[in-house]
Motif scaffolding. Structure first.
Motif, PDB file in Angstrom:
ATOM      1  N   ALA A 270      37.255  83.014  77.552  1.00 31.38           N
ATOM      2  CA  ALA A 270      36.375  84.053  77.026  1.00 31.38           C
ATOM      3  C   ALA A 270      37.056  85.349  77.419  1.00 31.38           C
ATOM      4  CB  ALA A 270      34.973  83.964  77.609  1.00 31.38           C
TER       5      ALA A 270
ATOM      6  N   TYR B 106      28.971  95.133  81.489  1.00 35.86           N
ATOM      7  CA  TYR B 106      29.256  94.118  82.517  1.00 35.86           C
ATOM      8  C   TYR B 106      28.339  94.311  83.719  1.00 35.86           C
ATOM      9  CZ  TYR B 106      33.572  93.063  79.945  1.00 35.86           C
ATOM     10  OH  TYR B 106      34.494  92.701  78.984  1.00 35.86           O
TER      11      TYR B 106
ATOM     12  N   ALA C 195      33.783  84.483  88.312  1.00 36.00           N
ATOM     13  CA  ALA C 195      32.825  85.024  87.339  1.00 36.00           C
ATOM     14  C   ALA C 195      31.398  84.877  87.845  1.00 36.00           C
ATOM     15  CB  ALA C 195      32.998  84.323  85.989  1.00 36.00           C
TER      16      ALA C 195
ATOM     17  N   ILE D 146      38.478  90.419  81.537  1.00 38.42           N
ATOM     18  CA  ILE D 146      37.981  91.731  81.143  1.00 38.42           C
ATOM     19  C   ILE D 146      39.096  92.753  81.328  1.00 38.42           C
ATOM     20  CG2 ILE D 146      35.608  91.108  81.723  1.00 38.42           C
ATOM     21  CD1 ILE D 146      35.834  92.740  84.257  1.00 38.42           C
TER      22      ILE D 146
ATOM     23  N   MET E 116      37.563  83.764  82.244  1.00 39.46           N
ATOM     24  CA  MET E 116      37.005  84.926  81.562  1.00 39.46           C
ATOM     25  C   MET E 116      37.865  86.130  81.933  1.00 39.46           C
ATOM     26  SD  MET E 116      33.147  86.604  81.827  1.00 39.46           S
ATOM     27  CE  MET E 116      32.340  85.137  81.183  1.00 39.46           C
TER      28      MET E 116
ATOM     29  N   SER F   2      34.632  88.006  76.088  1.00 40.90           N
ATOM     30  CA  SER F   2      33.821  88.103  77.303  1.00 40.90           C
ATOM     31  C   SER F   2      32.539  88.876  77.024  1.00 40.90           C
ATOM     32  CB  SER F   2      34.615  88.762  78.433  1.00 40.90           C
ATOM     33  OG  SER F   2      34.860  90.142  78.154  1.00 40.90           O
TER      34      SER F   2
END
Length: 268
Positions: free
Chosen positions: A99, A155, A181, A123, A121, A104
């Motif tokens: 992701a 987030y 995460a 970012i 994940m 994400s």
């Protein structure tokens, strides 16, 4: 927003993915790039905001969104996330591989996020490129700062850390394991160990367009092939060693016979 690296990501992964919605099981498989339009989807493959919205219209009750995506267009990702938030029912996101990037944003819009044991994940700060004079480029930089601020706030709203912390993680292009995460509040739990498909899922994508992408995982099928080849090479090496040892032993035996014959000839 557009960036050469995004084009590289799309080009490297064109037509590799799939997008499927099954109303009977209330499952959406987002195993694809996230693209800005249906025209772009026809060119690269991928799922657009329009395509995802159409899939959601056929759902009722709890929906399971299964994600394995290297990301894509940030505004399409934000739009998909908003559609998920407005859905009248529970949505569970299952991160089956990656992701990453815009994906994400999609994942954390779900009511619950479950990550497979080997999934990740990621970012990062938004990408773009600009053409123009100094004023134009400064305006582009200001726009990027606004987008990054909105992403960090998103987030933080889902996670357990503040926006400044998430901004730092974004600046570092952070690839989060399931436990990482969970620790920062972007995921809720890890799937059971019986789910071992995440390595194969991640191996589908070329994520070299990102600066800090992890080394590409080997698919389980590749592991089996590699193991078989290594075993065959090891067996061949063993056979070669056995042959070499047999040749040496035979030469030594012949040498001993020659020496015995020479000794008998001298004493005869």
């Amino acid at each position: 927003m557009r960036d050469r690296r995004l084009f590289n990501l799309f080009a490297a992964n064109s037509k590799r993915g799939s997008f499927r919605a099954d109303a009977a099981s209330n499952t959406i498989e987002l195993y694809d790039l996230i693209v800005s339009s249906e025209i772009e989807a026809e060119w690269y493959g991928g799922v657009s905001l329009q395509g995802f919205a159409k899939a959601m219209r056929g759902m009722a009750g709890t929906v399971h969104v299964r994600i394995n995506s290297p990301g894509g267009d940030v505004f399409a990702g934000v739009g998909i996330a908003q559609i998920m938030r407005e859905y009248d029912g529970e949505i569970v996101a299952h991160v089956d591989g990656y992701a990453a990037s815009a994906a994400s944003v999609v994942a954390i819009a779900a009511d619950k996020v479950v990550m497979a044991p080997a999934s990740m994940m990621m970012i990062h700060k938004a990408w773009t490129w600009g053409i123009g004079n100094a004023d134009d480029l400064m305006a582009t930089a200001e726009l990027l700062e606004k987008i990054d601020g909105q992403l960090a706030e998103g987030y933080a709203a889902r996670g357990s850390k503040d926006a400044a912390t998430f901004m730092n993680l974004m600046a570092a292009e952070t690839w989060l394991t399931p436990q990482e995460a969970i620790d920062c509040g972007l995921a809720d739990e890890m799937a059971g160990e019986k789910d071992k498909a995440a390595t194969n899922a991640r191996a589908r994508w070329d994520v070299s367009a990102f600066e800090r992408a992890p080394a590409p995982p080997a698919a389980q099928g590749d592991d089996k092939i590699r193991a078989a080849v290594e075993a065959a090479l090891a067996e061949r090496d063993r056979q070669d060693r056995d042959k070499a040892a047999a040749i040496v032993a035979a030469e030594q035996e012949r040498g001993q016979r020659r020496r015995r014959a020479q000794l008998l000839a001298r004493t005869a």
